[in-house]
Structures are given as structure tokens and as C-alpha cells.
Design an enzyme around this catalytic site. Structure first.
Site, PDB file in Angstrom:
ATOM      1  N   HIS A   1      -5.632   2.055  -4.421  1.00 14.69           N
ATOM      2  CA  HIS A   1      -4.768   1.498  -3.386  1.00 14.69           C
ATOM      3  C   HIS A   1      -4.396   0.067  -3.742  1.00 14.69           C
ATOM      4  CE1 HIS A   1      -7.956  -0.879  -0.932  1.00 14.69           C
ATOM      5  NE2 HIS A   1      -8.517  -0.526  -2.074  1.00 14.69           N
TER       6      HIS A   1
ATOM      7  N   CYS B   1       0.820  -1.223   0.000  1.00 14.50           N
ATOM      8  CA  CYS B   1       0.000   0.000   0.000  1.00 14.50           C
ATOM      9  C   CYS B   1       0.852   1.271   0.000  1.00 14.50           C
ATOM     10  CB  CYS B   1      -0.980  -0.016   1.173  1.00 14.50           C
ATOM     11  SG  CYS B   1      -0.217   0.143   2.815  1.00 14.50           S
TER      12      CYS B   1
ATOM     13  N   HIS C   1      -2.633   1.401   6.755  1.00  9.51           N
ATOM     14  CA  HIS C   1      -2.986   1.310   5.338  1.00  9.51           C
ATOM     15  C   HIS C   1      -3.108   2.716   4.762  1.00  9.51           C
ATOM     16  CE1 HIS C   1      -4.388  -0.836   1.801  1.00  9.51           C
ATOM     17  NE2 HIS C   1      -5.328   0.078   1.654  1.00  9.51           N
TER      18      HIS C   1
END
Length: 380
Positions: free
Chosen positions: A356, A296, A344
Site C-alpha cells: 500500500h 493509496c 484507505h
């Protein structure tokens, strides 16, 4: 909130930068996790579950319970367990990324110190040689008491000239000695710093290895859960994934019919968004930052790097970068950091959407910005 933006075709990546071991692990997990590439909007993959193992969900229920209900419970339990394990793995991945970045920095610093120590030692050796030459010249010319030499000299004027030269040599020797002592002190300090950095580097390497073991253990546990599902349960997961994928494609088609979305905060932000769009479809691989696979924070760092802007390697680091703005004022290019532990991160691209890298077994994709709790929105 505007509908999601359209998907973009990514450039064909090369695989030369992807370590073989990471590729093998990701490929093995992807084969099992393909049905879990979508997390429901608003769900927190890190949320604890009372059903920790799929085998618990497959235990016998009350009398008269249908096999369909049992299968549904087992599938739901497996999804929650795997999502939790993916969250744990992602958190460990960010720790791995931070430790690896620190290790790389220390390795560079140690290399620079070692080169400086070598240069310092060479200078000290040269200064010692010069001082030895001056001492020899002084000994050869001034071994007798100066007043006695003057009385016995046939050429007093010549002796005085030599004596003045000896004084200059002596002064020069003292200066060179001071320089030598300073060079020796600097050399000792650099050696001590290099020794300390080597110890720190070794600790950092141990942290890298420890976090790597944690990541692989979590992913192996997720693979075990998925492999323990029945064929019917796997089919149920595939149906869920197909439904989610159909929703994303429908949203993308709808967005193509809409007027242009929000403007990026700057030309560089627009360039970062284009880079992220070109990465859509690339596989998730933990510890990777492009150009052919990403985790990520690796994706968002890489995208902004294509725009000429350096951002930290980890999601926690990116949570502190630039200007923090409210989610309601997000603009394309902004970094959206998720979960209370900032484990994240994605890139806002307009229309209520982020791009993402979700988790192992999934590809870089568009998802709603509210897919999980937002910690911060940061504008580099």
C-alpha cells in the site's frame, strides 16, 4: 498466518506526470515526516487523541518527572496527532479524487454536447435553406388560383403536369418542415443539457478546489507539529522508524526462505500483484495514480489497470467492486479496504501482507494485512 513476502525491486520511474506543486508539498512534508512512515500494527491513524498538540505533551508534569519521560510523552503525543492529521488528509484526498474524476467526466460530456449542438445548428440552418428554396419554387409556379389557370391555359395537359409537380413540392415542403421542427427541438434539449452540465461542472470544480485546500491544510498542520519537536524528540521518532524498518526487512528475508505463497485468484490478479510489487519504493503523493508516485487508491487502481482491469478511483468506490470475500479467504490481488469510512486501501499479496501507499513522507511498501481495522476484502 504466514510470514510476510519478500520485497521486490521496482522499476525506475519517470517524473514527467507529477505536478510540480504536489511534488513540492510532498517533498517538504517528507523531510519532516520520515520518522513516521511506520504505523504500529493494529493502530488506527484516525483514532482521536486527547493530546491534540505536541505542545500539550511538552507541558510541565508532576514534580520529579524525568526529562526522558516528558520527551517520551511528547513524542507519543506528536505521533498520534500527526497520524490523525494524515488520516484526515487521506480522507480529504479520496474526496478530492472523487470530485476530480467527476469533473473530468463532466468536462468530456460538456465537450461532446457542445460538438453535438454545433452539428445540430448546422443541420437546422441547412433545413431552413432547403425550405426557403421550396417556398420560392412554389411561389413562382403557383401564384394564381389553379382552376382559373386551367381555363386560360393553352396547354391544359401541360398545366396538369405542372400542378402535380406543385403538389409534390408542397408535400415535400411539409415533410421538410416536420424534420426542421424535430431538429429544432433536439437542438433546444441539447443546449439545455449542456447548460446544466456546465453548472454541474463548475460546482464540481469548486469541490475539487475545496478538498484540495483541506488536504493541504491537514498536511501543513502535520508539518507544523513535526517542526515543533525538539531534536531529542525527532531522534526518538527516528529510532522508532529504524526499528520498524528492521522488522520489515527481517520479515522479508524470512519469507524468501519459505515455500511459494498463496496463488492469485486469476492470471489478471497475478499481473496486478506484479505491478504493485514493481511500485514498492515509489513515493506517496496525494491525488496521484502512477506510474512514479501514488496515493493509496491510485496505487491499487494503477496496478489493476496494468492487468487490463478498470476499478474505481477512490477507496470508497473500490470497497464496492467485484466479489466481497472474508479476510480469512483473501488471495493475492484482492483489495483490502480499511477503516469505517473506507478511507484507505491496499492490495493483498499473500503471506498475511499487503502492499500500500501509506501516507505523505512514506514510500509504497509491504505491511501486515491487520495493520488497521479492515472494512472489506474485494476481489475485482
Amino acid at each position: 498466518m504466514r510470514p510476510p513476502v519478500a520485497s521486490h525491486r521496482r522499476t525506475s520511474p519517470s517524473a514527467h506526470d507529477r505536478p510540480a506543486r504536489v511534488a513540492m508539498l510532498s517533498a517538504a512534508l517528507a523531510a519532516s515526516a520520515v520518522a513516521l512512515t511506520a504505523v504500529p500494527a493494529g493502530a488506527d491513524p484516525g483514532a482521536p487523541s486527547s493530546d491534540a498538540h505536541s505542545s500539550d505533551a511538552r507541558s510541565s508534569g508532576p514534580s520529579g518527572q524525568s526529562s526522558g519521560q516528558s520527551s517520551g510523552q511528547s513524542t507519543s503525543s506528536a505521533r498520534r496527532t500527526v497520524e490523525r492529521l494524515f488520516h484526515d488528509a487521506e480522507r480529504a484526498t479520496e474526496k478530492y479524487n472523487l470530485a476530480k474524476e467527476r469533473s473530468d467526466q463532466l468536462r468530456e460530456r460538456v465537450g461532446a454536447l457542445q460538438s453535438s449542438v454545433a452539428r445540430g445548428q448546422e443541420r437546422v440552418n441547412q433545413l431552413r435553406g432547403a425550405l426557403a428554396g421550396l417556398a420560392g419554387a412554389q411561389y413562382r409556379s403557383g401564384g394564381v388560383d389553379p382552376s382559373l389557370t386551367l381555363l386560360l391555359a393553352e396547354d391544359p395537359d401541360g398545366f396538369l403536369t405542372k400542378s402535380a409537380a406543385l403538389d409534390r413540392i408542397s408535400n415535400r415542403q411539409a415533410g421538410q418542415l416536420r424534420v426542421l421542427h424535430a431538429a429544432q427541438r433536439a437542438l433546444r434539449q441539447e443546449r439545455a443539457e449542456a447548460t446544466g452540465k456546465l453548472v454541474e461542472l463548475e460546482r464540481s470544480r469548486e469541490a475539487v478546489a475545496r478538498h484540495k485546500r483541506e488536504v493541504t491544510a491537514k498536511l501543513a498542520a502535520a508539518r507544523t507539529v513535526l517542526n515543533g519537536l525538539t531534536e531529542a524528540e525527532r531522534a526518538a521518532l527516528r529510532r522508532i522508524e529504524r526499528a520498524k524498518e528492521a522488522e520489515r526487512r527481517a520479515s522479508a528475508r524470512h519469507e524468501q526462505e519459505q515455500p511459494a505463497g498463496e496463488a492469485a485468484a486469476s492470471p489478471r490478479a497475478a499481473a496486478a500483484v506484479r505491478a504493485a510489487q514493481n511500485a514498492v519504493g515509489a513515493p506517496y503523493a496525494w491525488g496521484q495514480s502512477g506510474p512514479s508516485s501514488f496515493d493509496c487508491s491510485g496505487l491499487t487502481q494503477w496496478a489493476w489497470r496494468q492487468a487490463g482491469v478498470a476499478v474505481p478511483r477512490t477507496s470508497q468506490g473500490q470497497a464496492g467492486v467485484g466479489q466481497r470475500v472474508p479476510l480469512s479467504q483473501a488471495q493475492p490481488g484482492d483489495l483490502v479496504v480499511y477503516r469505517g469510512d473506507a478511507s484507505h486501501v491496499g492490495m493483498y499479496v499473500g503471506g498475511g501482507q499487503v502492499i500500500h501507499a501509506p501516507h505523505p513522507g512514506a514510500n509504497v511498501r509491504y505491511d501486515p494485512v491487520g495493520m488497521m481495522p479492515v472494512t472489506s476484502v474485494n476481489r475485482p
